[in-house]
Design a protein around this motif. Structure first.
Motif, PDB file in Angstrom:
ATOM      1  N   THR A  86     -13.123  -2.993  -0.659  1.00 51.62           N
ATOM      2  CA  THR A  86     -12.033  -3.395   0.182  1.00 51.62           C
ATOM      3  C   THR A  86     -10.836  -3.534  -0.569  1.00 51.62           C
ATOM      4  OG1 THR A  86     -13.571  -4.504   1.772  1.00 51.62           O
ATOM      5  CG2 THR A  86     -11.317  -5.151   1.679  1.00 51.62           C
ATOM      6  N   LEU A  87     -10.881  -4.097  -1.874  1.00 52.10           N
ATOM      7  CA  LEU A  87      -9.550  -4.514  -2.559  1.00 52.10           C
ATOM      8  C   LEU A  87      -9.043  -3.049  -3.048  1.00 52.10           C
ATOM      9  CD1 LEU A  87     -10.744  -7.350  -4.941  1.00 52.10           C
ATOM     10  CD2 LEU A  87      -9.058  -7.385  -2.997  1.00 52.10           C
ATOM     11  N   PHE A  88     -10.048  -2.020  -3.446  1.00 54.32           N
ATOM     12  CA  PHE A  88      -9.431  -0.672  -3.897  1.00 54.32           C
ATOM     13  C   PHE A  88      -8.851  -0.020  -2.681  1.00 54.32           C
ATOM     14  CE2 PHE A  88     -10.649   3.785  -3.541  1.00 54.32           C
ATOM     15  CZ  PHE A  88      -9.853   4.380  -4.367  1.00 54.32           C
ATOM     16  N   ALA A  89      -9.361   0.124  -1.658  1.00 57.44           N
ATOM     17  CA  ALA A  89      -8.874   0.697  -0.415  1.00 57.44           C
ATOM     18  C   ALA A  89      -7.519   0.154   0.042  1.00 57.44           C
ATOM     19  CB  ALA A  89      -9.932   0.767   0.874  1.00 57.44           C
ATOM     20  N   GLY A  90      -7.443  -1.235   0.012  1.00 58.50           N
ATOM     21  CA  GLY A  90      -6.327  -2.084   0.286  1.00 58.50           C
ATOM     22  C   GLY A  90      -5.317  -1.771  -0.543  1.00 58.50           C
ATOM     23  N   LEU A  91      -5.666  -1.499  -2.068  1.00 59.11           N
ATOM     24  CA  LEU A  91      -4.354  -1.205  -2.990  1.00 59.11           C
ATOM     25  C   LEU A  91      -3.990   0.201  -2.687  1.00 59.11           C
ATOM     26  CD1 LEU A  91      -2.980  -1.853  -5.564  1.00 59.11           C
ATOM     27  CD2 LEU A  91      -4.969  -0.809  -6.582  1.00 59.11           C
ATOM     28  N   THR A 130      -1.580  -0.398   0.201  1.00 57.93           N
ATOM     29  CA  THR A 130      -0.331  -1.071  -0.205  1.00 57.93           C
ATOM     30  C   THR A 130       0.594  -0.240  -0.934  1.00 57.93           C
ATOM     31  OG1 THR A 130      -1.488  -3.094  -0.744  1.00 57.93           O
ATOM     32  CG2 THR A 130       0.446  -2.962  -1.699  1.00 57.93           C
ATOM     33  N   VAL A 131       0.079   0.557  -1.706  1.00 60.50           N
ATOM     34  CA  VAL A 131       1.038   1.823  -2.431  1.00 60.50           C
ATOM     35  C   VAL A 131       1.616   2.424  -1.463  1.00 60.50           C
ATOM     36  CG1 VAL A 131       0.940   3.622  -3.911  1.00 60.50           C
ATOM     37  CG2 VAL A 131      -0.211   1.716  -4.715  1.00 60.50           C
ATOM     38  N   ALA A 132       0.920   2.981  -0.185  1.00 64.13           N
ATOM     39  CA  ALA A 132       1.476   4.228   0.617  1.00 64.13           C
ATOM     40  C   ALA A 132       2.504   3.344   1.451  1.00 64.13           C
ATOM     41  CB  ALA A 132       0.320   4.371   1.602  1.00 64.13           C
ATOM     42  N   SER A 133       2.162   1.932   1.875  1.00 60.00           N
ATOM     43  CA  SER A 133       3.398   1.323   2.765  1.00 60.00           C
ATOM     44  C   SER A 133       4.552   0.966   1.885  1.00 60.00           C
ATOM     45  CB  SER A 133       2.528   0.017   3.420  1.00 60.00           C
ATOM     46  OG  SER A 133       2.165  -0.817   2.032  1.00 60.00           O
ATOM     47  N   VAL A 134       4.279   0.621   0.422  1.00 59.55           N
ATOM     48  CA  VAL A 134       5.308   0.366  -0.311  1.00 59.55           C
ATOM     49  C   VAL A 134       6.276   1.762  -0.535  1.00 59.55           C
ATOM     50  CG1 VAL A 134       6.097   0.329  -2.744  1.00 59.55           C
ATOM     51  CG2 VAL A 134       4.500  -1.301  -1.857  1.00 59.55           C
ATOM     52  N   VAL A 187      -8.765  -4.507   5.971  1.00 59.72           N
ATOM     53  CA  VAL A 187      -8.028  -3.557   4.992  1.00 59.72           C
ATOM     54  C   VAL A 187      -6.663  -3.251   5.091  1.00 59.72           C
ATOM     55  CG1 VAL A 187      -8.884  -1.369   5.533  1.00 59.72           C
ATOM     56  CG2 VAL A 187      -8.616  -2.057   3.035  1.00 59.72           C
ATOM     57  N   HIS A 188      -6.476  -3.114   6.464  1.00 58.64           N
ATOM     58  CA  HIS A 188      -5.239  -2.784   6.973  1.00 58.64           C
ATOM     59  C   HIS A 188      -4.154  -3.833   6.822  1.00 58.64           C
ATOM     60  CE1 HIS A 188      -7.112   1.028   8.340  1.00 58.64           C
ATOM     61  NE2 HIS A 188      -6.066   1.694   8.019  1.00 58.64           N
ATOM     62  N   VAL A 189      -4.453  -5.007   6.428  1.00 56.36           N
ATOM     63  CA  VAL A 189      -3.556  -6.064   6.367  1.00 56.36           C
ATOM     64  C   VAL A 189      -2.758  -5.703   5.333  1.00 56.36           C
ATOM     65  CG1 VAL A 189      -3.323  -8.355   5.899  1.00 56.36           C
ATOM     66  CG2 VAL A 189      -4.836  -7.800   7.455  1.00 56.36           C
ATOM     67  N   PHE A 190      -3.130  -4.877   4.288  1.00 55.21           N
ATOM     68  CA  PHE A 190      -2.537  -4.354   3.128  1.00 55.21           C
ATOM     69  C   PHE A 190      -1.507  -3.606   3.298  1.00 55.21           C
ATOM     70  CE2 PHE A 190      -6.555  -6.066   1.346  1.00 55.21           C
ATOM     71  CZ  PHE A 190      -6.429  -6.353   0.190  1.00 55.21           C
ATOM     72  N   ASN A 191      -1.333  -2.966   4.545  1.00 51.29           N
ATOM     73  CA  ASN A 191      -0.167  -2.340   4.994  1.00 51.29           C
ATOM     74  C   ASN A 191       1.025  -3.103   5.074  1.00 51.29           C
ATOM     75  OD1 ASN A 191      -0.799   0.228   5.369  1.00 51.29           O
ATOM     76  ND2 ASN A 191      -1.946   0.113   7.094  1.00 51.29           N
ATOM     77  N   PHE A 251       6.130  -6.969  -0.060  1.00 53.17           N
ATOM     78  CA  PHE A 251       6.344  -6.803  -1.401  1.00 53.17           C
ATOM     79  C   PHE A 251       7.662  -6.151  -1.469  1.00 53.17           C
ATOM     80  CE2 PHE A 251       6.105  -4.166  -5.154  1.00 53.17           C
ATOM     81  CZ  PHE A 251       6.106  -5.063  -5.930  1.00 53.17           C
ATOM     82  N   GLU A 252       7.778  -5.033  -0.897  1.00 52.83           N
ATOM     83  CA  GLU A 252       8.961  -4.086  -1.084  1.00 52.83           C
ATOM     84  C   GLU A 252      10.377  -4.763  -0.490  1.00 52.83           C
ATOM     85  OE1 GLU A 252      10.841  -0.665  -2.535  1.00 52.83           O
ATOM     86  OE2 GLU A 252       8.753  -1.665  -2.935  1.00 52.83           O
ATOM     87  N   VAL A 253      10.189  -5.436   0.645  1.00 52.83           N
ATOM     88  CA  VAL A 253      11.211  -6.394   1.161  1.00 52.83           C
ATOM     89  C   VAL A 253      11.541  -7.433   0.140  1.00 52.83           C
ATOM     90  CG1 VAL A 253      12.140  -7.542   2.943  1.00 52.83           C
ATOM     91  CG2 VAL A 253      10.771  -5.463   3.583  1.00 52.83           C
ATOM     92  N   GLY A 254      10.500  -8.169  -0.257  1.00 50.41           N
ATOM     93  CA  GLY A 254      10.839  -8.960  -1.060  1.00 50.41           C
ATOM     94  C   GLY A 254      11.519  -8.723  -2.304  1.00 50.41           C
TER      95      GLY A 254
END
Length: 527
Positions: free
Chosen positions: A35-40, A43-47, A161-165, A171-174
């Motif tokens: 889950t952490l891997f898929a979430g990562l 996260t990268v995609a949404s960033v 896992v899509h919470v990571f989106n 993160f990017e806005v921050g």
């Protein structure tokens, strides 16, 4: 016959599939890491994708671009995504989930690094085209993730896992808020935001090397020994035992040769000493339409994907446009800032969407991004609950139709600003949940041989919807505000209707291995 011989014959006859092994091991520490891997990856995609939203105004001001030139950068990025999605899907099915994702991240790292040194418009177009081409491979983490989850935990895990989106957006806005608020000496240059994204991709790439290959892919590739190693790792991590017997393809679970002389028994586990390396035929684009059922499924999913991404990105853009219009009307004394008056003139929207001024994003803009992104979380939680009480098809139909109908409430005149924000919040939540349900259903409905290809092709068609959406939210809306709203509401409802007619229900259905029920391949055996 002695008791030992009876036990040996029983063990030789017993078989199990990858799905059986994953379900037997249950949800444990291995799935947490998956889950952490898929979430990562998400996260990268949404960033990266949200980076485009943030840097566009910066780039326009930095290089004195026109609004049309700014828009074309986004278009090139989405065209790269459309072209790349089926390519990455095909690579994932042919060469493995892990290899394709690592290659994707390497390409993404190089593309984002390349974009940091852009000095002119042509350079920007090339760099963002490459970024779009590279980031289109990140959805391949979805079928990979689905193949590592027990069936009963799949809905909840997919939604979580899509919470990571949202984490990627936050993160990017921050980072952007940090640059703006503290007025660092770098100011808020777009290339520094690109640099931060590059670092995130590079760090993620290092962690990808620790991820195992999908046991589904390994088994259907004739690499039964490696598939066994992965399943043994799953069992060890979760503190469980693998099922007793031989690992076979799903179609061979209840048939095939049982008189193998290549097996031996050790304790309670069967060990196959000389596995046969036959491979299952890898799918091609034509296999997405191989049968009438497969054709109907693919066509309907393409419509659903296009409508869902069209609606999702449209609601994001529409929210910004409408909120900006409230500000313009208030500034021109046509409204008190809290009511949308009847008979809004189209020229008011022209002032918002087609203004030639170079306008940097403000702190209010960034906090608005955070607020609208937070709306996605309730939708994900609702989808987790509904996925437990109804089938996938009904879930898709209910959420898409429920997201489309409230849009027509924006026709109310006069419309209170806070009521409008509540309506948009509800719609954003529902369309987010529906979109993630599509991500869950698609890898479940396709067999292993074309699972990533199916996800990639549908994702490419979906990106076409995202590419078209700005022309409705930012151009067509100039002619008719309610007309644009009606288009988004209608597309969401259309996706719900298509979901009703999907021929396959995937709830409590095992993931399929091969393209057809009967093949010439022999059963694969554990090594």
């Amino acid at each position: 016959m002695e008791e030992g011989e009876v036990l040996e014959e029983h063990l030789v006859a017993a078989t199990f599939t990858v799905e059986d092994a994953i379900n037997e091991c249950g949800f444990g520490w291995f799935q947490v890491k998956a889950t952490l891997f898929a979430g990562l990856v998400l996260t990268v995609a949404s960033v990266i994708i949200f980076l485009l939203v943030i840097v566009s105004p910066e780039v326009r001001c930095e290089f004195s671009f026109s609004a049309l030139e700014e828009c074309f950068i986004t278009t090139v990025a989405f065209c790269g995504m459309i072209c790349g999605s089926p390519i990455w899907g095909s690579l994932s099915d042919k060469y493995g989930r892990k290899k394709s994702l690592i290659l994707c991240m390497v390409a993404l790292f190089l593309a984002t690094l390349f974009s940091c040194f852009a000095k002119n418009y042509a350079y920007l177009l090339v760099s963002w085209g490459l970024i779009g081409l590279s980031v289109s491979g990140t959805p391949m983490a979805t079928p990979f993730y689905s193949e590592l989850l027990p069936a009963k935990h799949r809905p909840a895990c997919f939604m979580f896992v899509h919470v990571f989106n949202a984490i990627g957006i936050f993160f990017e806005v921050g980072v952007a808020i940090l640059f703006t608020h503290f007025k660092l000496k770098w100011k808020l240059k777009w290339y520094w935001l690109n640099g931060v994204a590059t670092v995130v991709v590079g760090l993620s790439l290092l962690l990808f090397l620790l991820v195992p290959e999908s046991p589904y892919y390994l088994l259907t590739s004739g690499k039964a020994a490696k598939a066994t190693e992965v399943l043994a790792k799953v069992a060890k991590n979760n503190g469980k035992m693998l099922p007793v017997g031989r690992l076979v393809l799903q179609q061979d679970k209840n048939g095939g040769d049982d008189d193998d002389d290549d097996s031996d028994v050790e304790g309670n586990q069967l060990i196959a000493i000389k596995p046969r390396p036959e491979k299952v035929r890898r799918g091609t684009f034509r296999d997405l339409f191989a049968t009438s059922q497969q054709t109907v499924t693919t066509v309907l999913l393409c419509v659903i994907w296009m409508c869902s991404t069209f609606g999702y990105f449209g609601i994001v853009l529409l929210t910004t446009e409408i909120l900006d219009l409230f500000d313009v009307l208030h500034a021109e004394n046509k409204s008190d800032g809290t009511l949308w008056p009847c008979g809004v003139d189209a020229a008011d929207f022209r002032n918002v969407t087609l203004g030639g001024q170079c306008e940097m994003l403000t702190m209010n803009d960034y906090f608005q991004f955070l607020w609208t992104s937070a709306a996605e979380l309730p939708g994900l939680l609702l989808t987790v609950f509904l996925a437990k009480v109804m089938g996938r098809k009904k879930l898709l139909a209910v959420e898409f139709i429920a997201s489309g109908l409230p849009i027509f409430l924006l026709f109310i005149c006069p419309l209170n600003k806070y009521l409008m924000m509540l309506i948009v919040f509800v719609v954003r939540s529902l369309i987010t949940g529906a979109l993630q349900a599509v991500y869950m259903y698609t890898p479940e409905v396709y067999p292993t041989a074309i699972r990533s290809l199916g996800v990639g092709f549908c994702n490419a068609v979906g990106r076409c919807g995202a590419l078209i959406s700005p022309f409705v939210a930012q151009v067509f809306i100039i002619r008719t505000v309610h007309g644009a709203e009606a288009v988004y509401g209608g597309m969401c409802i259309l996706a719900g209707i298509c979901a009703i007619f999907l021929p396959i229900e995937t709830k409590n259905r095992e993931l399929k291995d091969v393209l057809a029920p009967k093949t010439e391949e022999k059963r694969l055996i554990i090594n």
